[in-house]
Design a protein around this motif. Structure first.
Motif, mmCIF file in Angstrom:
data_model
loop_
_atom_site.group_PDB
_atom_site.id
_atom_site.type_symbol
_atom_site.label_atom_id
_atom_site.label_comp_id
_atom_site.label_asym_id
_atom_site.label_seq_id
_atom_site.Cartn_x
_atom_site.Cartn_y
_atom_site.Cartn_z
ATOM 1 N N ALA A 396 0.830 -1.210 0.000
ATOM 2 C CA ALA A 396 0.000 0.000 0.000
ATOM 3 C C ALA A 396 0.863 1.258 0.000
ATOM 4 C CB ALA A 396 -0.916 -0.015 1.220
ATOM 5 N N ARG A 397 1.959 1.208 0.742
ATOM 6 C CA ARG A 397 2.803 2.399 0.856
ATOM 7 C C ARG A 397 3.502 2.707 -0.467
ATOM 8 N NH1 ARG A 397 7.979 2.737 4.560
ATOM 9 N NH2 ARG A 397 8.779 4.634 3.579
ATOM 10 N N GLU A 398 4.061 1.664 -1.084
ATOM 11 C CA GLU A 398 4.753 1.858 -2.366
ATOM 12 C C GLU A 398 3.797 2.367 -3.441
ATOM 13 O OE1 GLU A 398 5.091 -0.851 -0.518
ATOM 14 O OE2 GLU A 398 7.210 -0.934 -0.016
ATOM 15 N N ALA A 399 2.508 1.965 -3.282
ATOM 16 C CA ALA A 399 1.549 2.349 -4.305
ATOM 17 C C ALA A 399 1.270 3.840 -4.289
ATOM 18 C CB ALA A 399 0.244 1.571 -4.124
ATOM 19 N N VAL A 400 1.504 4.500 -3.144
ATOM 20 C CA VAL A 400 1.187 5.933 -3.086
ATOM 21 C C VAL A 400 2.418 6.821 -3.207
ATOM 22 C CG1 VAL A 400 -0.991 5.674 -1.835
ATOM 23 C CG2 VAL A 400 1.164 5.922 -0.557
ATOM 24 N N ASP A 401 3.602 6.326 -2.805
ATOM 25 C CA ASP A 401 4.736 7.265 -2.816
ATOM 26 C C ASP A 401 5.780 6.970 -3.885
ATOM 27 O OD1 ASP A 401 6.122 5.145 -1.847
ATOM 28 O OD2 ASP A 401 6.660 6.058 0.081
ATOM 29 N N ASP A 402 5.456 6.087 -4.849
ATOM 30 C CA ASP A 402 6.370 5.818 -5.970
ATOM 31 C C ASP A 402 7.744 5.347 -5.514
ATOM 32 O OD1 ASP A 402 4.760 6.086 -8.126
ATOM 33 O OD2 ASP A 402 5.302 8.161 -8.556
ATOM 34 N N ARG A 403 7.767 4.619 -4.426
ATOM 35 C CA ARG A 403 9.017 4.006 -3.989
ATOM 36 C C ARG A 403 8.897 2.495 -4.129
ATOM 37 N NH1 ARG A 403 12.034 7.656 -0.912
ATOM 38 N NH2 ARG A 403 13.043 6.123 0.421
ATOM 39 N N VAL A 404 10.052 1.832 -4.218
ATOM 40 C CA VAL A 404 10.014 0.365 -4.269
ATOM 41 C C VAL A 404 11.049 -0.196 -3.285
ATOM 42 C CG1 VAL A 404 9.186 0.016 -6.630
ATOM 43 C CG2 VAL A 404 11.636 0.317 -6.218
ATOM 44 N N ALA A 405 10.690 -1.357 -2.712
ATOM 45 C CA ALA A 405 11.622 -2.091 -1.857
ATOM 46 C C ALA A 405 12.052 -3.323 -2.649
ATOM 47 C CB ALA A 405 10.938 -2.493 -0.558
ATOM 48 N N LEU A 406 13.288 -3.276 -3.160
ATOM 49 C CA LEU A 406 13.754 -4.374 -4.018
ATOM 50 C C LEU A 406 14.282 -5.529 -3.183
ATOM 51 C CD1 LEU A 406 15.732 -2.555 -6.859
ATOM 52 C CD2 LEU A 406 13.446 -3.555 -7.016
ATOM 53 N N ARG A 407 13.928 -6.737 -3.626
ATOM 54 C CA ARG A 407 14.593 -7.943 -3.135
ATOM 55 C C ARG A 407 15.465 -8.428 -4.278
ATOM 56 N NH1 ARG A 407 10.461 -11.562 0.095
ATOM 57 N NH2 ARG A 407 9.133 -9.955 0.981
ATOM 58 N N LEU A 408 16.694 -8.772 -3.962
ATOM 59 C CA LEU A 408 17.584 -9.320 -4.987
ATOM 60 C C LEU A 408 17.511 -10.841 -4.955
ATOM 61 C CD1 LEU A 408 20.717 -7.029 -4.512
ATOM 62 C CD2 LEU A 408 18.586 -6.582 -5.763
ATOM 63 N N ARG A 409 17.835 -11.426 -6.084
ATOM 64 C CA ARG A 409 17.762 -12.883 -6.205
ATOM 65 C C ARG A 409 18.648 -13.600 -5.179
ATOM 66 N NH1 ARG A 409 19.279 -14.436 -11.967
ATOM 67 N NH2 ARG A 409 21.310 -13.775 -11.203
ATOM 68 N N ASP A 410 19.750 -12.937 -4.791
ATOM 69 C CA ASP A 410 20.666 -13.587 -3.838
ATOM 70 C C ASP A 410 20.195 -13.470 -2.392
ATOM 71 O OD1 ASP A 410 21.177 -10.948 -3.171
ATOM 72 O OD2 ASP A 410 23.109 -10.870 -4.186
ATOM 73 N N GLY A 411 19.002 -12.925 -2.183
ATOM 74 C CA GLY A 411 18.444 -12.881 -0.837
ATOM 75 C C GLY A 411 18.527 -11.520 -0.176
ATOM 76 N N ARG A 412 19.349 -10.621 -0.721
ATOM 77 C CA ARG A 412 19.462 -9.293 -0.110
ATOM 78 C C ARG A 412 18.159 -8.510 -0.265
ATOM 79 N NH1 ARG A 412 24.508 -6.630 -2.859
ATOM 80 N NH2 ARG A 412 24.249 -8.332 -4.348
ATOM 81 N N ARG A 413 17.842 -7.726 0.752
ATOM 82 C CA ARG A 413 16.692 -6.826 0.669
ATOM 83 C C ARG A 413 17.208 -5.405 0.798
ATOM 84 N NH1 ARG A 413 11.434 -9.229 3.590
ATOM 85 N NH2 ARG A 413 11.691 -11.408 2.974
ATOM 86 N N LEU A 414 16.836 -4.565 -0.134
ATOM 87 C CA LEU A 414 17.334 -3.192 -0.130
ATOM 88 C C LEU A 414 16.328 -2.274 0.559
ATOM 89 C CD1 LEU A 414 18.627 -3.021 -3.825
ATOM 90 C CD2 LEU A 414 19.866 -3.765 -1.783
ATOM 91 N N GLU A 415 16.849 -1.183 1.104
ATOM 92 C CA GLU A 415 15.970 -0.158 1.654
ATOM 93 C C GLU A 415 15.107 0.403 0.531
ATOM 94 O OE1 GLU A 415 15.636 0.990 4.846
ATOM 95 O OE2 GLU A 415 16.856 -0.796 5.289
ATOM 96 N N PRO A 416 13.846 0.780 0.857
ATOM 97 C CA PRO A 416 13.000 1.368 -0.196
ATOM 98 C C PRO A 416 13.696 2.572 -0.826
ATOM 99 C CG PRO A 416 11.712 0.941 1.786
ATOM 100 C CD PRO A 416 13.157 0.699 2.146
ATOM 101 N N LEU A 417 13.570 2.681 -2.133
ATOM 102 C CA LEU A 417 14.154 3.834 -2.818
ATOM 103 C C LEU A 417 13.195 4.283 -3.908
ATOM 104 C CD1 LEU A 417 17.168 2.705 -5.076
ATOM 105 C CD2 LEU A 417 15.400 1.173 -4.259
ATOM 106 N N PRO A 418 13.341 5.540 -4.369
ATOM 107 C CA PRO A 418 12.422 6.023 -5.407
ATOM 108 C C PRO A 418 12.459 5.082 -6.609
ATOM 109 C CG PRO A 418 13.752 7.829 -4.559
ATOM 110 C CD PRO A 418 14.310 6.571 -3.967
ATOM 111 N N ALA A 419 11.282 4.761 -7.126
ATOM 112 C CA ALA A 419 11.186 3.779 -8.215
ATOM 113 C C ALA A 419 12.062 4.193 -9.394
ATOM 114 C CB ALA A 419 9.730 3.637 -8.642
ATOM 115 N N GLU A 420 12.025 5.471 -9.738
ATOM 116 C CA GLU A 420 12.815 5.914 -10.898
ATOM 117 C C GLU A 420 14.300 5.634 -10.701
ATOM 118 O OE1 GLU A 420 12.430 7.182 -14.127
ATOM 119 O OE2 GLU A 420 10.483 6.299 -13.673
ATOM 120 N N GLU A 421 14.759 5.821 -9.478
ATOM 121 C CA GLU A 421 16.174 5.562 -9.196
ATOM 122 C C GLU A 421 16.466 4.064 -9.309
ATOM 123 O OE1 GLU A 421 17.625 7.086 -5.427
ATOM 124 O OE2 GLU A 421 19.401 5.786 -5.579
ATOM 125 N N ALA A 422 15.527 3.258 -8.798
ATOM 126 C CA ALA A 422 15.717 1.799 -8.875
ATOM 127 C C ALA A 422 15.821 1.355 -10.330
ATOM 128 C CB ALA A 422 14.557 1.092 -8.182
#
Ligand SMILES: [Zn+2]
Length: 444
Positions: A396-422
């Protein structure tokens, strides 16, 4: 040389094709054991390629995910070739029988060629290599020494008449897409060109994560169907030896592995079951320029004979993709991955945002898909997408503020960052053919 079943012809009876193509010796080995990664099994499980009896055995077709890998690989190799001074051509996959009589294939290589097709009074043949076409393209225009070295590249089709009983997967095929090139140069330039080709091969292997098991100087053997001109063979062997020594790579000589018209450097790779095959080659050829009566105008105004350096960086697309499938077990580097970004909306409410993100990724040239709630629980969808390098959960949060929390295939989880930057950072990593999923150096 690995053991071969007794029902196959020895290697020296089957001269390896001029421009590389899959290696017979490796193809003739028994099937891999089940513990080793097998590209045929993975290819089916991952929906990369398949065959149909009506198309014929040894004629695989590429499904969308396999085609995406192949497209990225082809564009990558063309890009590296452009940077190395090659220019690309397209030439037809067949030619008149006379063409292969001139090149010597008809006399020395016919048993590996498809039978001719009659067309009116002409006989057309599916080509067993690209060299004759490139020689004709060179011959079609006058050339000055100032244009040399002239580096002509093509990712083109060629054909080999394998018996149906031995065909399978992407490694024993009848239709081959070859990464090929011919450098037309002066005799004085030949060694430098071959050294540069070997360096390009080593650079591309590094990017692909491919590690050669050895470099082989492939020489003619007794009784093989080789063109006879001892002086030219000696000259070519001396040049290739110089090339290997200058390149500083350890190598071994092997008799009976040369092309019918000349010796070659073969870069040998091992598959998941430890079987060896030729992936890349560099050859110096004095024979075909003679046969095709090629020439250039020298500084002295007179006609001179060029040398042809044949080289393939990744061999056949089929063979190298089979190797990459086994090497990575389906978890391809991001730039090769069939799907690079998967968007995972937590609930139906976030599907529109996931679709907007997907379109943005597509606009940036990334391969992205949405795996929505109709595909099961979030946990199940994350597991299903385990081979996708970048997974973006859209709550719900990502849907309103255009941020994404990426999970990488190797298991790492990144801090949410602006979608455009991702997307921009992923795009930069993909464009750089970066092996790391999240290298700090790229994209900043
Ligand atoms: Zn060639």
């Amino acid at each position: 040389m690995p053991d071969q079943p007794s029902n196959v012809r020895p290697a020296q009876d089957r001269p390896v094709n001029d421009c590389p193509a899959p290696d017979h010796a490796a193809q003739d080995n028994p099937a891999p054991d089940h513990a080793a990664p097998d590209h045929r099994r993975l290819g089916r499980e991952l929906d990369l390629f398949d065959t149909d009896p009506l198309m014929g055995s040894g004629l695989p077709y590429w499904l969308p995910d396999g085609a995406a890998i192949r497209h990225s690989l082809e564009e990558f190799i063309r890009g590296r070739e452009r940077r190395a001074g090659y220019r690309h051509v397209y030439s037809p996959v067949l030619g008149k029988r006379e063409l292969y009589e001139i090149s010597g294939h008809w006399a020395h290589y016919r048993e590996d060629m498809f039978p001719p097709m009659e067309l009116g009074s002409e006989e057309m043949v599916l080509r067993p290599s690209l060299c004759p076409h490139h020689a004709l393209i060179y011959r079609s225009r006058p050339h000055s020494y100032r244009e040399l070295p002239l580096r002509m590249a093509e990712l083109g089709g060629m054909y080999r008449s394998e018996l149906s009983g031995v065909l399978g997967g992407l490694t024993r095929v009848r239709a081959i897409q070859l990464n090929d090139a011919h450098v037309f140069c002066t005799p004085e330039q030949a060694a430098d060109e071959a050294v540069a080709a070997l360096e390009l091969i080593r650079e591309v292997h590094r990017v692909l994560g491919v590690v050669p098991v050895r470099y082989r100087l492939s020489l003619p053997g007794a009784g093989g169907k080789y063109v006879a001109d001892p002086a030219l063979w000696e000259r070519a062997v001396a040049l290739l030896t110089e090339v290997l020594e200058r390149s500083g790579v350890p190598f071994e000589a092997a008799e009976g592995e040369a092309a019918f018209y000349g010796p070659k450097i073969d870069v040998q790779i091992a598959d998941g079951a430890g079987r060896e095959f030729t992936l890349s080659t560099v050859q110096i050829d004095f024979h075909q320029p003679e046969r095709f009566n090629l020439h250039y105008i020298g500084a002295d105004g007179a006609r001179h004979r060029p040398v042809m350096v044949h080289r393939s960086v990744i061999g056949s697309v089929e063979r190298v993709v089979a190797h990459l499938i086994e090497l990575y077990g389906g978890a391809f580097p991001a730039w090769l991955a069939p799907v690079q970004v998967v968007l995972l909306p937590v609930s139906d409410a976030e599907v529109p945002q996931a679709e907007r993100f997907r379109q943005r990724c597509l606009d940036l040239g990334l391969r992205a898909e949405v795996a929505g709630p109709e595909h099961g629980s979030l946990g199940a969808r994350v597991r299903e997408a385990r081979l996708v390098p970048y997974q973006a959960v859209i709550g719900a949060r990502e849907a309103v503020d255009d941020r994404v929390a990426l999970r990488l295939r190797d298991g790492r989880r990144l801090e949410p960052l602006p979608a455009e930057e991702a997307w921009a950072r992923i795009g930069a990593l993909v464009a750089a053919c970066e092996a790391e999923l999240w290298a700090e150096a790229a994209g900043r």
